[in-house]
Design an enzyme around this catalytic site. Structure first.
Site, PDB file in Angstrom:
ATOM      1  CG  ASP A 178     -21.079  19.375  31.075  1.00 42.24           C
ATOM      2  OD1 ASP A 178     -21.472  18.024  31.156  1.00 42.24           O
ATOM      3  OD2 ASP A 178     -22.412  20.148  30.493  1.00 42.24           O
ATOM      4  CB  ALA A 210     -23.223  12.844  32.110  1.00 46.17           C
ATOM      5  N   GLY A 234     -23.102  15.980  27.621  1.00 41.81           N
ATOM      6  CA  GLY A 234     -22.495  17.011  27.108  1.00 41.81           C
ATOM      7  C   GLY A 234     -21.233  16.682  26.242  1.00 41.81           C
ATOM      8  CB  ILE A 289     -24.728  18.854  39.892  1.00 44.55           C
ATOM      9  CG1 ILE A 289     -25.479  18.011  39.270  1.00 44.55           C
ATOM     10  CG2 ILE A 289     -24.265  20.133  38.886  1.00 44.55           C
ATOM     11  CD1 ILE A 289     -26.800  18.215  38.600  1.00 44.55           C
ATOM     12  CB  SER A 296     -43.662  20.633  28.565  1.00 45.19           C
ATOM     13  OG  SER A 296     -42.803  19.548  28.046  1.00 45.19           O
ATOM     14  CE1 TYR A 336     -35.643  15.194  32.454  1.00 42.44           C
ATOM     15  CE2 TYR A 336     -37.938  15.381  31.545  1.00 42.44           C
ATOM     16  CZ  TYR A 336     -36.740  15.955  31.903  1.00 42.44           C
ATOM     17  OH  TYR A 336     -36.371  17.238  31.250  1.00 42.44           O
ATOM     18  CE  LYS A 350     -35.469  18.555  34.435  1.00 43.59           C
ATOM     19  NZ  LYS A 350     -34.330  19.668  34.383  1.00 43.59           N
ATOM     20  NE  ARG A 378     -44.431  15.349  22.990  1.00 43.33           N
ATOM     21  CZ  ARG A 378     -45.511  14.616  23.073  1.00 43.33           C
ATOM     22  NH1 ARG A 378     -46.794  15.154  22.917  1.00 43.33           N
ATOM     23  NH2 ARG A 378     -45.325  13.243  23.700  1.00 43.33           N
TER      24      ARG A 378
HETATM   25  N1  LIG Z   1     -34.146  19.683  25.409  1.00 44.75           N
HETATM   26  C1  LIG Z   1     -35.359  19.748  25.807  1.00 44.75           C
HETATM   27  O1  LIG Z   1     -36.379  19.681  24.903  1.00 44.75           O
HETATM   28  C2  LIG Z   1     -35.742  19.986  27.222  1.00 44.75           C
HETATM   29  C3  LIG Z   1     -37.217  20.023  27.558  1.00 44.75           C
HETATM   30  C4  LIG Z   1     -37.302  20.386  28.937  1.00 44.75           C
HETATM   31  C5  LIG Z   1     -36.398  20.445  29.724  1.00 44.75           C
HETATM   32  N2  LIG Z   1     -34.932  20.265  29.526  1.00 44.75           N
HETATM   33  C6  LIG Z   1     -34.192  20.526  30.428  1.00 44.75           C
HETATM   34  O2  LIG Z   1     -32.847  21.404  30.082  1.00 44.75           O
HETATM   35  C7  LIG Z   1     -31.628  21.192  30.408  1.00 44.75           C
HETATM   36  C8  LIG Z   1     -30.696  20.895  29.463  1.00 44.75           C
HETATM   37  O3  LIG Z   1     -31.040  19.999  28.611  1.00 44.75           O
HETATM   38  P1  LIG Z   1     -30.382  19.755  27.267  1.00 44.75           P
HETATM   39  O4  LIG Z   1     -31.212  19.286  26.086  1.00 44.75           O
HETATM   40  O5  LIG Z   1     -29.522  20.886  26.975  1.00 44.75           O
HETATM   41  O6  LIG Z   1     -29.861  18.322  27.482  1.00 44.75           O
HETATM   42  P2  LIG Z   1     -27.933  17.890  27.545  1.00 44.75           P
HETATM   43  O7  LIG Z   1     -28.003  16.520  27.755  1.00 44.75           O
HETATM   44  O8  LIG Z   1     -27.684  18.235  25.923  1.00 44.75           O
HETATM   45  O9  LIG Z   1     -27.438  18.848  28.461  1.00 44.75           O
HETATM   46  C9  LIG Z   1     -27.486  18.492  29.817  1.00 44.75           C
HETATM   47  C10 LIG Z   1     -26.010  18.705  30.554  1.00 44.75           C
HETATM   48  O10 LIG Z   1     -25.733  18.381  31.653  1.00 44.75           O
HETATM   49  C11 LIG Z   1     -24.366  17.779  31.869  1.00 44.75           C
HETATM   50  N3  LIG Z   1     -24.533  16.941  33.194  1.00 44.75           N
HETATM   51  C12 LIG Z   1     -25.448  15.941  33.139  1.00 44.75           C
HETATM   52  N4  LIG Z   1     -25.153  15.180  34.504  1.00 44.75           N
HETATM   53  C13 LIG Z   1     -24.635  16.213  35.036  1.00 44.75           C
HETATM   54  C14 LIG Z   1     -23.829  16.108  36.556  1.00 44.75           C
HETATM   55  N5  LIG Z   1     -24.111  15.006  37.254  1.00 44.75           N
HETATM   56  N6  LIG Z   1     -22.960  17.002  36.577  1.00 44.75           N
HETATM   57  C15 LIG Z   1     -22.748  17.872  35.789  1.00 44.75           C
HETATM   58  N7  LIG Z   1     -23.456  18.184  34.655  1.00 44.75           N
HETATM   59  C16 LIG Z   1     -24.057  17.075  34.316  1.00 44.75           C
HETATM   60  C17 LIG Z   1     -24.538  16.939  30.616  1.00 44.75           C
HETATM   61  O11 LIG Z   1     -23.004  16.473  30.479  1.00 44.75           O
HETATM   62  C18 LIG Z   1     -24.900  18.031  29.666  1.00 44.75           C
HETATM   63  O12 LIG Z   1     -23.933  18.734  29.174  1.00 44.75           O
HETATM   64  C19 LIG Z   1     -32.047  19.802  31.370  1.00 44.75           C
HETATM   65  O13 LIG Z   1     -32.176  20.159  32.717  1.00 44.75           O
HETATM   66  C20 LIG Z   1     -33.383  19.344  30.760  1.00 44.75           C
HETATM   67  O14 LIG Z   1     -33.968  18.521  31.484  1.00 44.75           O
HETATM   68  C21 LIG Z   1     -34.803  20.079  28.083  1.00 44.75           C
END
Ligand SMILES: NC(=O)c1ccc[n+]([C@@H]2O[C@H](COP(=O)([O-])OP(=O)(O)OC[C@H]3O[C@@H](n4cnc5c(N)ncnc54)[C@H](O)[C@@H]3O)[C@@H](O)[C@H]2O)c1
Length: 332
Positions: free
Chosen positions: A42, A45, A47, A68, A132, A155, A159, A223
């Site tokens: 991680d 950014a 987190g 990443i 989704s 976005y 995805k 939703r």
């Molecule tokens: N929360 C939702 O409702 C939801 C819905 C659909 C998809 N998603 C997907 O689920 C995943 C997790 O989402 P979340 O809600 O936990 O979001 P979040 O922002 O809490 O978690 C994302 C994590 O990725 C890390 N990150 C971001 N850019 C990075 C990089 N360049 N290198 C390394 N780490 C990086 C962030 O620091 C964070 O810890 C994501 O891929 C998001 O697109 C989430």
């Protein structure tokens, strides 16, 4: 569901990218609690260290602070594990509209880096967070995996591109991938702050502070809100399924019911009033609709039930009871 049944194996290890985020940290917790070795990659950014601080001393947990977008970080992390749960991305439709280049760099280039690193490290299975939002402007409900529309935001494009790359990597290099299209996930540790906060934690925080929540539109948009425990279960089942027909495909991960924003708010006010009776009287402010938002979202979860044996345990109300207790104890 028996937790033992979800054990991978003690000599197997899992990389959780984005492991300091909302979904990622809940995955790390589950894996560690069930005796697995976990590597978390991680860059913080979005987190937070506090989401994983309780794991840092655990001998089965290793944090790699890295990005990443940097191939070396991806290779280092993949070389330590057998399986990948790829969660790292920049979420939020509005964020991607404001800065599509960074969203693309993280969500597309970063994803491709991870696939290449996973391929070169002989990763056994690569499970990734899809979305989704890929359903875009398709009108039909419930959403079925095979029928998608045109993306409505940068976005959503990122995805969808993830799914295309995963499919090509499976066909071209033989790497096993499974994409999980999450529908509006909520639960403990989801960030309530900032311009890009998700609707449930944002409303909860506003109500706890006696502020009027803002709804974009008239509140009839709906939703399929999905509790974090259901999402964790789906990831573990995707990682461990022995059903060969399940691999190299994408699945809706949701509860399978839809709730309007107006109904969500009234449930939240009702439940939070048990903690603070004044919350019942807080008004709602209605504003303009937001660009890129789809009007309604509801998943068919049949495919995940059939092929992954996914069985969501928490509907919206049960999930909210648990999530609100956490928000009250941790953020009030
Ligand atoms: N929360 C939702 O409702 C939801 C819905 C659909 C998809 N998603 C997907 O689920 C995943 C997790 O989402 P979340 O809600 O936990 O979001 P979040 O922002 O809490 O978690 C994302 C994590 O990725 C890390 N990150 C971001 N850019 C990075 C990089 N360049 N290198 C390394 N780490 C990086 C962030 O620091 C964070 O810890 C994501 O891929 C998001 O697109 C989430």
């Amino acid at each position: 569901m028996s937790k033992k049944g979800l054990l991978i194996s003690n000599d197997h290890s899992v990389l959780v990218t984005g492991g300091a985020g909302f979904i990622g940290s809940n995955l790390c917790d589950f894996l560690i609690q069930n005796g697995n070795k976990v590597v978390c990659l991680d860059n913080f950014a979005t987190g937070k260290k506090e989401n994983i601080s309780h794991l840092l001393e655990n001998e089965n947990f290793q944090l790699i602070e890295g990005d990443i977008r940097n191939m070396e970080d991806c290779i280092k992390a993949c070389s330590l594990v057998d399986y990948v749960l790829h969660q790292a991305a920049l979420g939020s439709v509005p964020r991607s509209i404001k800065d599509p280049i960074t969203s693309n760099e993280v969500n597309v280039t970063g994803f491709l880096n991870m696939l290449v690193a996973a391929r070169d490290s002989d990763i056994k299975r690569f499970v990734y967070a899809a979305s989704s939002s890929t359903y875009g402007d398709s009108k039909g409900l419930p959403k079925m995996e095979e029928v998608i529309g045109k993306p409505l935001s940068p976005y959503a494009i990122t995805k969808y591109v993830n799914e295309l790359y995963a499919d090509i990597f499976a066909k071209t290099y033989g790497i096993e991938t499974i994409g999980l299209r999450y529908f509006n996930v909520f639960g403990k540790r989801q960030d309530p702050n900032g311009a890009y906060a998700a609707v449930i934690p944002k409303f909860v925080m506003q109500l706890m502070k006696h502020q009027s929540p803002n709804i974009n539109g008239d509140g009839t948009y709906s939703r399929d809100f999905t509790y974090i425990d259901n999402v964790v279960q789906a990831n573990i089942k995707a990682l461990t399924t022995k059903n060969k027909r399940a691999a190299n495909s994408v699945y809706n991960i949701a509860f399978g019911e839809r709730t309007s924003l107006n109904d969500l708010l009234s449930i939240l006010k009702d439940y939070l009033s048990e903690y603070d009776p004044k919350i019942k009287d807080i008004n709602t402010i209605y504003g303009p609709l937001r660009e890129g938002d789809v009007p309604h979202s509801l998943a068919s979860i049949q495919k995940a039930q059939d092929l992954l044996n996914y069985q969501p345990t928490h509907n919206l109300k049960r999930g909210l009871k648990e999530a609100l207790s956490w928000y009250w104890d941790n953020l009030k």
